[in-house]
Scaffold this motif. Structure first.
Motif, short mmCIF file in Angstrom:
data_model
loop_
_atom_site.label_atom_id
_atom_site.label_comp_id
_atom_site.label_asym_id
_atom_site.label_seq_id
_atom_site.Cartn_x
_atom_site.Cartn_y
_atom_site.Cartn_z
N MET A 1 -4.69 9.11 8.98
CA MET A 1 -4.22 8.75 7.64
C MET A 1 -4.74 9.74 6.61
O MET A 1 -3.99 10.26 5.77
N GLU B 1 -1.94 10.32 3.97
CA GLU B 1 -2.20 9.98 2.56
C GLU B 1 -1.88 11.12 1.60
O GLU B 1 -1.42 10.85 0.48
N LEU C 1 1.65 10.52 0.35
CA LEU C 1 2.11 9.22 -0.13
C LEU C 1 2.13 9.18 -1.66
O LEU C 1 1.14 9.48 -2.32
N TYR D 1 0.83 3.44 -3.10
CA TYR D 1 0.28 4.74 -3.43
C TYR D 1 1.12 5.40 -4.52
O TYR D 1 2.35 5.28 -4.54
N GLY E 1 -0.76 10.19 -4.25
CA GLY E 1 -1.80 10.20 -3.23
C GLY E 1 -2.95 9.25 -3.48
O GLY E 1 -3.88 9.19 -2.68
N GLU F 1 -4.42 5.49 -3.78
CA GLU F 1 -4.15 4.09 -3.42
C GLU F 1 -4.36 3.21 -4.64
O GLU F 1 -5.42 3.24 -5.27
#
Length: 349
Positions: A221, A226, A229, A264, A267, A269
């Motif tokens: 991830m 990530e 995202l 997200y 990038g 979260e």
């Protein structure tokens, strides 16, 4: 190197003022959002019997002392108001939200603070996909309140007003790492890491000795997924393997995965959501497994909140719930580079 922070100076605070002005506007937009949808704002104690049961989180502990010297009880500052808010769901509050100060030890970086503001809300009788719509509307309302058309963070940008991307974890692993994740998952709480280690190695991601299956998932991830995202538009990452969602129920159509998503943008979260697990026996078993893991990894375990499990015994309605990092949302809305830029005062030290 000294860990003593520099003396307080007015000019340090002055640099935060524009970001804090945006924080106030986003806060107002957030409260209007929930008021318009008939949510009740609640305020639950930060001191709890259990701080939360996530194996990798560290908590702050303190002792509650009564009027007599031997009247003493260990309590914790909560890492999330989740258990308390679910008790209120059981008590009959169908839509509730809270902007809570939460506490996580051992976390400090440009996007982490040991004390931060978490926005958490729950919907009784509605599935977790209703929360995706909530996120879209709330994030857009926040951006509008801040006067921002796009988010820019660490070289990435995204437009929250365009249609959002919804992507399963399985599809993300296939698209960005060429890994069929579910083919390596044996359906247990602690899967055998060997199959995933082998395919990760072939993909150029090198597991470490002693890595668990979940550790390798996190490595892939972090390294391959990530960074993509929330590029261009926000991304909702859904359907996590069930062993990675201790408070979420399995999907009826595929019990290998859970009703969980993360949001997200650029990038970063922003939120973590669940279709809530309501079975008290299953919940206790997951708690025990997570604390066994915490004991093995870190040599400690947190107590179970028996009142929370008792609430589940009374019958929690089918519900969905979500936790959003409010400070991170303000960072995107204000263009701040560090979480401390959007805090009135950071935690000392």
């Amino acid at each position: 190197m000294s860990t003593v922070p520099p003396p307080w100076k007015p000019e340090i605070f002055a640099r935060r003022r524009p970001h804090l002005a945006v924080r106030g506007r986003v806060l107002g937009a957030m409260r209007r959002f929930f008021e318009e949808r008939a949510f009740v704002e609640v305020d639950t104690p930060a001191l709890q019997v259990s701080p939360g049961m996530e194996p990798h989180l560290q908590a702050f502990a303190t002792d509650l002392q009564g009027p007599h010297p031997d009247d003493r009880r260990r309590l914790y500052l909560h890492t999330s108001p989740e258990f308390a808010m679910k008790k209120l769901l059981v008590a009959g509050v169908p839509r509730l939200y809270q902007l809570a100060h939460v506490f996580r030890n051992g976390e400090r970086s440009g996007t982490h603070s040991p004390e931060f503001s978490m926005l958490e809300w729950y919907r009784a009788g509605e599935g977790y996909r209703a929360l995706i719509a909530d996120c879209e509307e709330l994030v857009r309302a926040s951006a509008e309140a801040a006067g921002r058309q796009r988010f820019v963070f660490r070289g990435m940008d995204c437009d929250p007003f365009q249609p959002w991307r919804v992507l399963t974890v399985q599809d993300a692993f296939l698209e960005y790492a060429g890994i069929d994740l579910l083919a390596t998952f044996d359906g247990t709480h602690d899967p055998d890491p060997a199959p995933l280690a082998a395919v990760a190695q072939r993909a150029g991601i090198h597991p470490h000795d002693g890595d668990r299956w979940e550790d390798i998932v996190f490595r892939v991830m972090f390294d391959r997924i990530e960074p993509h995202l929330g590029a261009g538009v926000p991304c909702v990452l859904t359907d996590y393997p069930v062993c990675m969602a201790a408070l979420s129920r399995p999907k009826p159509e595929d019990p290998r995965v859970a009703e969980r998503f993360e949001l997200y943008a650029c990038g970063l979260e922003l939120a973590n959501a669940f279709g809530e697990l309501t079975d008290p026996a299953a919940q206790r078993a997951r708690f025990e497994a997570d604390m066994d893991l915490k004991q093995r990894l870190y040599g400690e375990r947190f107590p179970v909140d028996e009142d929370f499990l008792a609430a589940l015994e009374h019958g929690m309605p089918e519900s969905s719930g979500i936790a959003m990092g409010f400070d991170r949302l303000v960072m995107l809305c204000s263009g701040a580079e560090s979480i401390e830029d959007v805090l009135w005062l950071p935690v000392a030290g």
